[in-house]
Scaffold this motif. Sequence first.
Motif, mmCIF file in Angstrom:
data_model
loop_
_atom_site.group_PDB
_atom_site.id
_atom_site.type_symbol
_atom_site.label_atom_id
_atom_site.label_comp_id
_atom_site.label_asym_id
_atom_site.label_seq_id
_atom_site.Cartn_x
_atom_site.Cartn_y
_atom_site.Cartn_z
ATOM 1 N N LYS A 139 99.528 42.372 33.791
ATOM 2 C CA LYS A 139 99.938 42.147 32.400
ATOM 3 C C LYS A 139 100.642 40.805 32.224
ATOM 4 O O LYS A 139 100.416 40.099 31.250
ATOM 5 N N HIS A 199 102.818 35.090 29.970
ATOM 6 C CA HIS A 199 102.064 35.412 28.753
ATOM 7 C C HIS A 199 101.132 36.571 29.029
ATOM 8 O O HIS A 199 100.767 36.853 30.167
ATOM 9 N N ASP A 200 100.770 37.248 27.950
ATOM 10 C CA ASP A 200 99.854 38.383 28.076
ATOM 11 C C ASP A 200 98.416 37.901 27.888
ATOM 12 O O ASP A 200 98.161 36.706 27.721
ATOM 13 N N THR A 201 97.472 38.835 27.909
ATOM 14 C CA THR A 201 96.055 38.468 27.798
ATOM 15 C C THR A 201 95.699 37.911 26.426
ATOM 16 O O THR A 201 94.686 37.241 26.281
ATOM 17 N N ASP A 202 96.546 38.144 25.423
ATOM 18 C CA ASP A 202 96.321 37.580 24.096
ATOM 19 C C ASP A 202 96.938 36.192 23.945
ATOM 20 O O ASP A 202 96.831 35.578 22.883
ATOM 21 N N GLY A 203 97.642 35.706 24.981
ATOM 22 C CA GLY A 203 98.239 34.374 24.933
ATOM 23 C C GLY A 203 99.664 34.340 24.401
ATOM 24 O O GLY A 203 100.231 33.255 24.249
ATOM 25 N N GLN A 204 100.263 35.492 24.105
ATOM 26 C CA GLN A 204 101.651 35.534 23.614
ATOM 27 C C GLN A 204 102.604 35.293 24.779
ATOM 28 O O GLN A 204 102.615 36.032 25.753
ATOM 29 N N TRP A 205 103.410 34.229 24.674
ATOM 30 C CA TRP A 205 104.409 33.926 25.698
ATOM 31 C C TRP A 205 105.660 34.749 25.481
ATOM 32 O O TRP A 205 106.029 35.052 24.345
#
Length: 116
Positions: free
Chosen positions: A15, A42-48
């Motif tokens: 994750k 960051h997650d797989t959606d690019g949220q840091w």
Amino acid sequence: MTRRSSPSWARKWAKELDYALRKELRTFTDDRIAVRFQYEWHDTDGQWRRSYGNALWEFDAGGLMRRREAGINDLAITAALRRIFGPVRTANRACPSRSPSVKVRTPVTCRHARVL
């Protein structure tokens, strides 16, 4: 002795991508270490995110961790607000004031450490 990571660590690392960690030694005894830590990922959606807090580690006589307690806060950030990049510089990997009797499996950043 072969050691395996627990399934919870595998889920965490799947994750938390591009994980970059910094730790500061706060205090220690023969079998305990207290640290302040920050890490960004960051997650797989690019949220840091920046995760930060304090941890207490307790070790057995063989130097393996027998107990870990931590208080962790998570903060959503933009990529522009990141503060932690890449690995720790070699000069910050070891703390000359750390007792030689303390066996640490993970490098502890001591750049701004206070030994109480």
